[in-house]
Each structure stands twice: as structure tokens, then as C-alpha cells.
Design a protein around this motif. Structure first.
Motif, PDB file in Angstrom:
ATOM      1  N   LEU A  37      32.460   9.315 -36.545  1.00  0.00           N
ATOM      2  CA  LEU A  37      33.431   8.280 -36.870  1.00  0.00           C
ATOM      3  C   LEU A  37      34.737   8.501 -36.120  1.00  0.00           C
ATOM      4  CD1 LEU A  37      34.291   5.845 -38.561  1.00  0.00           C
ATOM      5  CD2 LEU A  37      34.914   7.437 -40.415  1.00  0.00           C
ATOM      6  N   ARG A  38      35.146   9.767 -36.026  1.00  0.00           N
ATOM      7  CA  ARG A  38      36.394  10.085 -35.326  1.00  0.00           C
ATOM      8  C   ARG A  38      36.285   9.710 -33.854  1.00  0.00           C
ATOM      9  NH1 ARG A  38      39.206  16.094 -34.900  1.00  0.00           N
ATOM     10  NH2 ARG A  38      41.043  15.408 -33.686  1.00  0.00           N
ATOM     11  N   ARG A  39      35.126  10.063 -33.243  1.00  0.00           N
ATOM     12  CA  ARG A  39      34.931   9.749 -31.821  1.00  0.00           C
ATOM     13  C   ARG A  39      34.891   8.240 -31.620  1.00  0.00           C
ATOM     14  NH1 ARG A  39      31.072  13.901 -32.167  1.00  0.00           N
ATOM     15  NH2 ARG A  39      29.391  12.341 -32.094  1.00  0.00           N
ATOM     16  N   SER A  40      34.288   7.520 -32.548  1.00  0.00           N
ATOM     17  CA  SER A  40      34.192   6.072 -32.445  1.00  0.00           C
ATOM     18  C   SER A  40      35.571   5.425 -32.526  1.00  0.00           C
ATOM     19  CB  SER A  40      33.298   5.505 -33.549  1.00  0.00           C
ATOM     20  OG  SER A  40      31.982   6.015 -33.414  1.00  0.00           O
ATOM     21  N   LEU A  41      36.369   5.917 -33.496  1.00  0.00           N
ATOM     22  CA  LEU A  41      37.718   5.354 -33.633  1.00  0.00           C
ATOM     23  C   LEU A  41      38.557   5.654 -32.399  1.00  0.00           C
ATOM     24  CD1 LEU A  41      38.425   6.259 -37.384  1.00  0.00           C
ATOM     25  CD2 LEU A  41      38.086   3.959 -36.418  1.00  0.00           C
ATOM     26  N   LEU A  42      38.427   6.862 -31.843  1.00  0.00           N
ATOM     27  CA  LEU A  42      39.176   7.232 -30.644  1.00  0.00           C
ATOM     28  C   LEU A  42      38.755   6.375 -29.464  1.00  0.00           C
ATOM     29  CD1 LEU A  42      41.169   9.091 -29.201  1.00  0.00           C
ATOM     30  CD2 LEU A  42      39.299  10.727 -28.857  1.00  0.00           C
ATOM     31  N   GLY A  43      37.435   6.157 -29.337  1.00  0.00           N
ATOM     32  CA  GLY A  43      36.935   5.319 -28.245  1.00  0.00           C
ATOM     33  C   GLY A  43      37.433   3.896 -28.358  1.00  0.00           C
ATOM     34  N   THR A  44      37.430   3.378 -29.601  1.00  0.00           N
ATOM     35  CA  THR A  44      37.922   2.010 -29.820  1.00  0.00           C
ATOM     36  C   THR A  44      39.393   1.899 -29.459  1.00  0.00           C
ATOM     37  OG1 THR A  44      36.330   1.687 -31.599  1.00  0.00           O
ATOM     38  CG2 THR A  44      38.221   0.194 -31.539  1.00  0.00           C
ATOM     39  N   ALA A  45      40.176   2.913 -29.832  1.00  0.00           N
ATOM     40  CA  ALA A  45      41.611   2.906 -29.518  1.00  0.00           C
ATOM     41  C   ALA A  45      41.843   2.916 -28.013  1.00  0.00           C
ATOM     42  CB  ALA A  45      42.283   4.114 -30.168  1.00  0.00           C
ATOM     43  N   LEU A  46      41.036   3.738 -27.308  1.00  0.00           N
ATOM     44  CA  LEU A  46      41.181   3.800 -25.855  1.00  0.00           C
ATOM     45  C   LEU A  46      40.817   2.473 -25.205  1.00  0.00           C
ATOM     46  CD1 LEU A  46      39.743   7.361 -25.155  1.00  0.00           C
ATOM     47  CD2 LEU A  46      42.134   6.628 -24.941  1.00  0.00           C
ATOM     48  N   LEU A  47      39.741   1.842 -25.704  1.00  0.00           N
ATOM     49  CA  LEU A  47      39.338   0.542 -25.154  1.00  0.00           C
ATOM     50  C   LEU A  47      40.402  -0.517 -25.409  1.00  0.00           C
ATOM     51  CD1 LEU A  47      35.557   0.472 -26.145  1.00  0.00           C
ATOM     52  CD2 LEU A  47      36.484   0.497 -23.815  1.00  0.00           C
ATOM     53  N   LEU A  48      40.985  -0.486 -26.632  1.00  0.00           N
ATOM     54  CA  LEU A  48      42.036  -1.441 -26.945  1.00  0.00           C
ATOM     55  C   LEU A  48      43.241  -1.241 -26.049  1.00  0.00           C
ATOM     56  CD1 LEU A  48      41.924  -1.492 -30.858  1.00  0.00           C
ATOM     57  CD2 LEU A  48      41.462  -3.428 -29.322  1.00  0.00           C
ATOM     58  N   ALA A  49      43.590   0.033 -25.813  1.00  0.00           N
ATOM     59  CA  ALA A  49      44.736   0.337 -24.941  1.00  0.00           C
ATOM     60  C   ALA A  49      44.482  -0.163 -23.529  1.00  0.00           C
ATOM     61  CB  ALA A  49      45.001   1.844 -24.920  1.00  0.00           C
ATOM     62  N   ALA A  50      43.250   0.066 -23.047  1.00  0.00           N
ATOM     63  CA  ALA A  50      42.907  -0.400 -21.703  1.00  0.00           C
ATOM     64  C   ALA A  50      42.940  -1.919 -21.638  1.00  0.00           C
ATOM     65  CB  ALA A  50      41.522   0.121 -21.302  1.00  0.00           C
ATOM     66  N   GLY A  51      42.443  -2.559 -22.705  1.00  0.00           N
ATOM     67  CA  GLY A  51      42.435  -4.018 -22.719  1.00  0.00           C
ATOM     68  C   GLY A  51      43.827  -4.600 -22.747  1.00  0.00           C
ATOM     69  N   ILE A  52      44.705  -3.995 -23.553  1.00  0.00           N
ATOM     70  CA  ILE A  52      46.084  -4.469 -23.621  1.00  0.00           C
ATOM     71  C   ILE A  52      46.766  -4.307 -22.272  1.00  0.00           C
ATOM     72  CG2 ILE A  52      48.355  -3.982 -24.627  1.00  0.00           C
ATOM     73  CD1 ILE A  52      46.832  -3.226 -27.221  1.00  0.00           C
ATOM     74  N   ALA A  53      46.519  -3.155 -21.591  1.00  0.00           N
ATOM     75  CA  ALA A  53      47.115  -2.927 -20.273  1.00  0.00           C
ATOM     76  C   ALA A  53      46.622  -3.960 -19.277  1.00  0.00           C
ATOM     77  CB  ALA A  53      46.776  -1.516 -19.788  1.00  0.00           C
ATOM     78  N   GLY A  54      45.330  -4.304 -19.372  1.00  0.00           N
ATOM     79  CA  GLY A  54      44.774  -5.287 -18.440  1.00  0.00           C
ATOM     80  C   GLY A  54      45.320  -6.672 -18.673  1.00  0.00           C
ATOM     81  N   LEU A  55      45.768  -6.940 -19.923  1.00  0.00           N
ATOM     82  CA  LEU A  55      46.295  -8.260 -20.241  1.00  0.00           C
ATOM     83  C   LEU A  55      47.791  -8.366 -20.021  1.00  0.00           C
ATOM     84  CD1 LEU A  55      44.337  -8.955 -23.546  1.00  0.00           C
ATOM     85  CD2 LEU A  55      43.958 -10.057 -21.322  1.00  0.00           C
ATOM     86  N   MET A  56      48.441  -7.255 -19.673  1.00  0.00           N
ATOM     87  CA  MET A  56      49.884  -7.281 -19.470  1.00  0.00           C
ATOM     88  C   MET A  56      50.218  -8.193 -18.307  1.00  0.00           C
ATOM     89  SD  MET A  56      51.008  -3.311 -19.865  1.00  0.00           S
ATOM     90  CE  MET A  56      52.692  -3.634 -19.422  1.00  0.00           C
ATOM     91  N   PRO A  57      51.233  -9.022 -18.420  1.00  0.00           N
ATOM     92  CA  PRO A  57      51.624  -9.894 -17.324  1.00  0.00           C
ATOM     93  C   PRO A  57      52.060  -9.086 -16.119  1.00  0.00           C
ATOM     94  CG  PRO A  57      53.318  -9.871 -19.032  1.00  0.00           C
ATOM     95  CD  PRO A  57      52.122  -9.163 -19.589  1.00  0.00           C
ATOM     96  N   GLU A  58      51.844  -9.664 -14.921  1.00  0.00           N
ATOM     97  CA  GLU A  58      52.146  -8.948 -13.670  1.00  0.00           C
ATOM     98  C   GLU A  58      53.598  -8.518 -13.612  1.00  0.00           C
ATOM     99  OE1 GLU A  58      50.716  -7.245 -10.242  1.00  0.00           O
ATOM    100  OE2 GLU A  58      49.584  -8.419 -11.709  1.00  0.00           O
ATOM    101  N   ALA A  59      54.507  -9.372 -14.119  1.00  0.00           N
ATOM    102  CA  ALA A  59      55.928  -9.072 -14.031  1.00  0.00           C
ATOM    103  C   ALA A  59      56.300  -7.814 -14.793  1.00  0.00           C
ATOM    104  CB  ALA A  59      56.743 -10.255 -14.553  1.00  0.00           C
ATOM    105  N   ALA A  60      55.458  -7.430 -15.801  1.00  0.00           N
ATOM    106  CA  ALA A  60      55.775  -6.273 -16.612  1.00  0.00           C
ATOM    107  C   ALA A  60      55.327  -4.975 -15.964  1.00  0.00           C
ATOM    108  CB  ALA A  60      55.133  -6.417 -17.989  1.00  0.00           C
ATOM    109  N   ARG A  61      54.502  -5.085 -14.922  1.00  0.00           N
ATOM    110  CA  ARG A  61      54.017  -3.881 -14.264  1.00  0.00           C
ATOM    111  C   ARG A  61      55.064  -3.348 -13.299  1.00  0.00           C
ATOM    112  NH1 ARG A  61      47.737  -5.670 -12.966  1.00  0.00           N
ATOM    113  NH2 ARG A  61      47.237  -6.306 -15.091  1.00  0.00           N
ATOM    114  N   ALA A  62      54.975  -2.089 -12.972  1.00  0.00           N
ATOM    115  CA  ALA A  62      55.950  -1.447 -12.089  1.00  0.00           C
ATOM    116  C   ALA A  62      55.873  -2.049 -10.695  1.00  0.00           C
ATOM    117  CB  ALA A  62      55.676   0.053 -12.038  1.00  0.00           C
ATOM    118  N   GLU A  63      57.048  -2.259 -10.089  1.00  0.00           N
ATOM    119  CA  GLU A  63      57.098  -2.748  -8.724  1.00  0.00           C
ATOM    120  C   GLU A  63      57.031  -1.582  -7.745  1.00  0.00           C
ATOM    121  OE1 GLU A  63      59.895  -5.797  -7.810  1.00  0.00           O
ATOM    122  OE2 GLU A  63      59.800  -6.680  -9.813  1.00  0.00           O
ATOM    123  N   ALA A  64      56.881  -1.903  -6.481  1.00  0.00           N
ATOM    124  CA  ALA A  64      56.743  -0.874  -5.454  1.00  0.00           C
ATOM    125  C   ALA A  64      57.986   0.009  -5.411  1.00  0.00           C
ATOM    126  CB  ALA A  64      56.513  -1.528  -4.101  1.00  0.00           C
TER     127      ALA A  64
END
Length: 344
Positions: free
Chosen positions: A8-35
């Protein structure tokens, strides 16, 4: 911890990591670091003085800090051929290219619908002189078939396109390419050395400040024509461009570059001598400060980010087939950052 609790712990950790990755992928371009680095590839001479001053004074770095971007590194690579400068921007070896207006127009035309290179600003307006070491040559009609005329890039540079316009004026409609077989691509310093030596097949050089002024100090060299004679008056000589991808991914950095250009042009107008010192420092030039400052402050030279006379080039180049796309307005070639300027 039981095996079920561990699972259960590994599952919750995996879900959290996937959610974090998904949120990062949905972040608008303007919010990402510039060159954190911006690279310029530029041609040589006073037509690119704003970039020399930017480099000497660290103006991009200054404006980037003011925009809240932290420490940004700016680098400048001098290249004597506008085609090579375009290739550098397309290959990812440079973020911005600076060359003559016709070379920029060709780059815009060839990348329309793919890399979409567009202008950020014009850099200056200045006359380009066609000089020769042959005393009997006083017009284009006086050149012999054995003569070779240096331009920065055959059929692509500012000088090459102006020469085509002048050839059509001299020889008649459809004769724009009459002198093309006699043109040779060389960087301004190399063309100047060849013309002054008088020992090569090079008998003429269509160049720009300060090279044309250096040549005319030699009594064996004289001017055949000025680009202003051909174009009917002043027009933008050079421009700075980048890709739509870089522009859109780095809005703050792009505005910082434009602000640095503004500051540079302001310094050039306010203090031509200090601008001359900057040019001399970057080029390790042996020219005197007063001499270069006089070229910068010449009444036929102006430093202005608003494009002027763009239509003269695009109309001619579209008519002879140098470009496929004829823009309806100068704004078609430039990013909206300068659309409010009084260009033409």
C-alpha cells in the motif's frame, strides 16, 4: 510492517509521483524556466554596432537581471557570411542571428511554416558603397567580364541584392542577374585586403562601414555607387531575428534582449565616442576612436529598431523569384514586440 502495508505504501508513493509528473506536464509554458544562456551570431561592421555595445557593456545580462531572470549568459559569435549566420540559427548553434535585411528576408521566406524565423528588430540604416581599384570604372556598365566584385554572400546579402537592383536599373528589365557571375563571397575584412592589394582578380568590393571608409583612404580606390543611390534613400541595413520556438518559450528573455537593444541604441546616439570604443575593443581594431565615432555619427547613418524600406526589398525579391512569399506588410516579417513602431 506487513507485506500488505508495504504494498500500500509503495502504491501510494507511486500514485503521488505520477500525479506530480502529470501536474508538471500540465504546467503552462510560461511557468517553466526560461533559458539561462542566449547566443548571438552576427555579421561584421558598424551595421551591427548595437550588438557590439550590448556585448561590451553586458546589457543583456543587466536587462535579464532587471526582468527577474537571474544570471543569464550572453555570447556573441562573429561570422562574415549571412548564409552561415542563418544556418547557425537553424541548427541550434545560435538563438539570434544578425545580418543584412535581404538575408533576413530570405531566411524568413525559407522557414515560413516550419522554423518560422522572424525579426525582433532592425538595427540601423547606413549606405553601402561599391568601391573599385580600377580608375576607368565609373558605373556598372564599365565593368569588364574579367572583373570580380566581392559581396558578403552571393545572391543573398544586402550588397548582392542591391547590386541586382542596380543592374536592372543600369541594363534594363530582366537584367538583374547580369553581374551575378562576377560576384564572389568574402567576409568584409578579406574583401578589403584583396581590393587594397591590387594583386588579385578582385577589382571591386560592395561593402559597408567601416570597411568602405578604410578603402577610400587609399587614393587608388574610388566609389562607384552608394546603396542609397540605388534604393532612392535610406533603408534599414541590418536586422536581428530568432525562431518562433525560442521567442515563444522565452518571452521574458526576448523582452530583455529587446530592452538591451533599446539601451544600446540610446548609448550610441548619446555618446558615439563611447560606442566607438566599444566597437574597437570588441574588434581589437586599429582604427582611431575619433574616426569610428565620425562614421557612427555620419548624417546618412541612423540607429533605429523600427524597420524602414522593407517593402522595397520584398517587392523586388518576390518579383525576381528570390523569395516565394510576398509579405503584405513589414509586420508580417517581425514579431509583434515592435508592431507599434513607425516602420515601413
Amino acid at each position: 510492517m506487513t507485506s500488505s502495508q508495504s504494498f500500500l505504501r509503495r502504491s501510494l508513493l507511486g500514485t503521488a509521483l505520477l500525479l506530480a509528473a502529470g501536474i508538471a506536464g500540465l504546467m503552462p509554458e510560461a511557468a517553466r524556466a526560461e533559458a539561462t544562456e542566449v547566443r548571438f551570431a552576427r555579421n561584421l561592421g558598424l551595421g551591427y554596432l548595437p550588438l557590439y555595445v550590448m556585448q561590451d557593456k553586458g546589457l543583456v545580462e543587466k536587462q535579464a537581471r532587471a526582468a527577474g531572470l537571474g544570471e543569464v549568459k550572453a555570447s556573441y559569435t562573429p561570422l562574415g557570411n549571412p548564409t552561415t549566420i542563418t544556418e547557425a540559427t537553424l541548427s541550434g548553434n545560435a538563438d539570434f542571428g544578425a545580418a543584412g535585411v535581404p538575408a533576413f528576408i530570405i531566411a524568413w521566406d525559407k522557414t515560413k511554416g516550419n522554423a518560422n524565423l522572424r525579426g525582433l528588430a532592425a538595427l540601423n540604416a547606413q549606405p553601402a558603397y561599391l568601391n573599385t581599384n580600377r580608375p576607368e570604372v565609373n558605373s556598372l556598365k564599365d565593368f569588364a567580364t574579367k572583373d570580380r566584385i566581392v559581396v558578403p554572400s552571393v545572391r543573398a546579402s544586402y550588397q548582392a541584392i542591391v547590386l541586382q537592383i542596380a543592374a536592372e536599373q543600369a541594363f534594363g528589365p530582366g537584367q538583374h542577374a547580369k553581374l551575378d557571375p562576377q560576384t564572389v563571397s568574402l567576409a568584409h575584412p578579406d574583401g578589403t585586403a584583396a581590393l587594397l592589394s591590387g594583386k588579385t582578380e578582385i577589382t571591386a568590393h560592395f561593402t559597408s562601414p567601416p570597411f568602405q571608409d578604410q578603402q577610400l583612404r587609399d587614393p587608388k580606390i574610388h566609389k562607384v555607387l552608394s546603396s542609397y543611390d540605388v534604393l532612392g534613400g535610406p533603408a534599414s541595413f541590418s536586422a536581428l531575428w530568432t525562431s518562433a520556438a525560442f521567442h515563444d518559450a522565452n518571452p521574458k528573455l526576448t523582452k530583455a534582449v529587446l530592452a538591451a537593444l533599446e539601451e544600446s541604441v540610446g548609448l550610441i546616439k548619446a555618446d558615439p565616442q563611447e560606442a566607438a570604443r566599444a566597437y574597437i575593443r570588441i574588434e581589437n581594431s586599429k582604427l582611431g576612436v575619433e574616426e569610428v565615432a565620425a562614421m557612427i555619427a555620419h548624417p546618412e547613418v541612423s540607429y533605429d529598431l523600427a524597420p524602414h524600406g522593407i517593402g522595397t526589398f520584398t517587392d523586388f525579391m518576390a518579383r525576381i523569384g528570390s523569395i516565394r512569399n510576398r509579405p503584405s506588410d513589414w509586420r508580417d516579417l517581425f514579431f509583434s514586440d515592435i508592431h507599434d513602431r513607425a516602420g515601413s
